[in-house]
Design a protein around this motif. Sequence first.
Motif, PDB file in Angstrom:
ATOM      1  N   ASP A  27      19.107  26.489 -13.860  1.00 29.11           N
ATOM      2  CA  ASP A  27      19.914  27.596 -14.357  1.00 29.11           C
ATOM      3  C   ASP A  27      21.219  27.736 -13.576  1.00 29.11           C
ATOM      4  OD1 ASP A  27      19.382  29.000 -11.993  1.00 29.11           O
ATOM      5  OD2 ASP A  27      17.894  30.315 -12.905  1.00 29.11           O
ATOM      6  N   SER A  28      21.968  28.762 -13.890  1.00 26.98           N
ATOM      7  CA  SER A  28      23.312  28.928 -13.335  1.00 26.98           C
ATOM      8  C   SER A  28      23.323  29.186 -11.837  1.00 26.98           C
ATOM      9  CB  SER A  28      24.021  30.080 -14.053  1.00 26.98           C
ATOM     10  OG  SER A  28      23.272  31.281 -13.916  1.00 26.98           O
ATOM     11  N   SER A  29      22.182  29.561 -11.282  1.00 28.98           N
ATOM     12  CA  SER A  29      22.091  29.788  -9.835  1.00 28.98           C
ATOM     13  C   SER A  29      21.455  28.612  -9.113  1.00 28.98           C
ATOM     14  CB  SER A  29      21.291  31.064  -9.549  1.00 28.98           C
ATOM     15  OG  SER A  29      19.947  30.931 -10.006  1.00 28.98           O
ATOM     16  N   ASP A 350      29.675  24.481 -21.213  1.00 33.66           N
ATOM     17  CA  ASP A 350      29.021  25.462 -20.342  1.00 33.66           C
ATOM     18  C   ASP A 350      27.622  25.028 -19.932  1.00 33.66           C
ATOM     19  OD1 ASP A 350      31.177  27.385 -20.634  1.00 33.66           O
ATOM     20  OD2 ASP A 350      30.426  27.726 -22.662  1.00 33.66           O
ATOM     21  N   HIS A 351      26.939  24.327 -20.839  1.00 40.49           N
ATOM     22  CA  HIS A 351      25.559  23.904 -20.591  1.00 40.49           C
ATOM     23  C   HIS A 351      25.389  22.496 -21.155  1.00 40.49           C
ATOM     24  CE1 HIS A 351      24.729  28.163 -19.758  1.00 40.49           C
ATOM     25  NE2 HIS A 351      25.456  28.401 -20.829  1.00 40.49           N
ATOM     26  N   SER A 401      22.750  24.226 -16.521  1.00 34.96           N
ATOM     27  CA  SER A 401      23.788  25.235 -16.709  1.00 34.96           C
ATOM     28  C   SER A 401      24.847  25.085 -15.630  1.00 34.96           C
ATOM     29  CB  SER A 401      23.193  26.644 -16.646  1.00 34.96           C
ATOM     30  OG  SER A 401      22.355  26.893 -17.745  1.00 34.96           O
ATOM     31  N   ARG A 406      25.506  31.791 -17.204  1.00 36.46           N
ATOM     32  CA  ARG A 406      24.157  32.072 -17.652  1.00 36.46           C
ATOM     33  C   ARG A 406      24.044  31.897 -19.162  1.00 36.46           C
ATOM     34  NH1 ARG A 406      22.658  37.926 -15.529  1.00 36.46           N
ATOM     35  NH2 ARG A 406      20.622  37.332 -16.374  1.00 36.46           N
ATOM     36  N   GLU A 410      19.053  34.466 -20.978  1.00 31.44           N
ATOM     37  CA  GLU A 410      18.694  34.875 -19.614  1.00 31.44           C
ATOM     38  C   GLU A 410      19.206  36.264 -19.271  1.00 31.44           C
ATOM     39  OE1 GLU A 410      18.927  30.337 -17.750  1.00 31.44           O
ATOM     40  OE2 GLU A 410      20.573  31.743 -17.436  1.00 31.44           O
ATOM     41  N   LYS A 411      20.057  36.816 -20.141  1.00 32.52           N
ATOM     42  CA  LYS A 411      20.698  38.106 -19.817  1.00 32.52           C
ATOM     43  C   LYS A 411      19.843  39.273 -20.294  1.00 32.52           C
ATOM     44  CE  LYS A 411      25.288  35.996 -20.032  1.00 32.52           C
ATOM     45  NZ  LYS A 411      26.594  35.957 -20.708  1.00 32.52           N
TER      46      LYS A 411
END
Length: 411
Positions: A27-29, A350-351, A401, A406, A410-411
């Motif tokens: 994921d984005s993190s 973005d992904h 990602s 995100r 996921e939001k």
Amino acid sequence: FSYNLQEDAVAKFPAEPRGSSKLLKVDSSGRVSYYSHFGKAIPEMLDGCHVVFNNSRVLDARLSVVVSNNQKVELMLLDLGNIDSSAPCQEQEIQAMIRCGVSAGDKYIEPVSGVTVEVMNVFGIWEEEEDSGGNGTNCTVKIHSNECIGDFLNSNGSVPIPPYLLREADPNDKLRYNNVYAKDGGSVAAPTAGLHFTDEVLESIGESNMNQLTLHVGAGTFMPVLSKDARDHRMHAETFCVNVRELKTIVNALERGKPLVVVGTTSTRTLESLFWLGVKRIRGLSLGDNATNLVLEQFEWIPLSVGDGKYISAAESLKALIEGKEDDDMISGRTSLMITPNSYKFRVIDHLITNFHAPDSTLMLLVSAFLGKQTNIKEIYEGAQARGYRFLSYGDSCLFSKPGMRLPSEK
């Protein structure tokens, strides 16, 4: 950008049924998650996104020729992207690899058709593996047949499954080494990230939430990076083609703020190349030989990224590229874009949905660049091997990602 790929981790055959491969998500993190079934997990993850696919179809580009002592050796066509598929074979020179030493002027017989294959030019050795010393001869050939290349290959060739599978193609490869949405023939290697998608998954995404482009994959995708500095590697060029209507839909998605999920490194390379070509148009620079044959060189993005190039958005660039064109017009050309870590900033995607790639490959460089410094790709790959994930063309899938980006789900 290397790792220890275990031999038993290489998938020799595709997962059965299609879509049942595993999925690894970063994921984005930088957090890693594991899923047992791509087809069941991916639809929810892609909710609210716009998805872009490469619809290039793989042709039966592996042939053989008879050499001395009546021995058959492999002849693999390396790049069909810039070949006129409707013209007779004998009117065209095609880049090829012959798995033995050859010289310009040599003539051989293709045993299925009885047609003569003539070596036109020799460029040197062809290397598929590091430290191999060469796996064949890189050359151009002329096939002395009146058939067009597609018909000739369909009658006489076999599916060009990757050499590292160490097996002959079987009838199932004809279906499974192509995507369910494949259309335009011209690839000699599959855009493998799409092999996981089924008709049911595509239906769940919805036609209004996806677009297609075409990049014909060449065998250069298997070439290892042999130079100590990856920037010294000579990147292979590949041919792309995108309908203006498709690009307009992508621009609309970008302007509405929909995250762009790109299926495969080939689609990624195409969209990022189109961005830089749009920047060239904004700056009034030459785009190539003519308006329908655009060219982007290997590191041409570097000077384009300075000054106003830092601030041009993806939508602005793509709009500049299609300005004044009709919906049915095509944007086409050749790209040698090479994406390396620690320098390249992704401007469009973005992904990324992709497979697990070979060590020391340009594809490893691309995914490493995409994930950024917060993620150790070597640790992710070796952790996946420990969990029984299958690697390379017929292997399992990944959803990456971009750092800080995100997914809507996921939001």
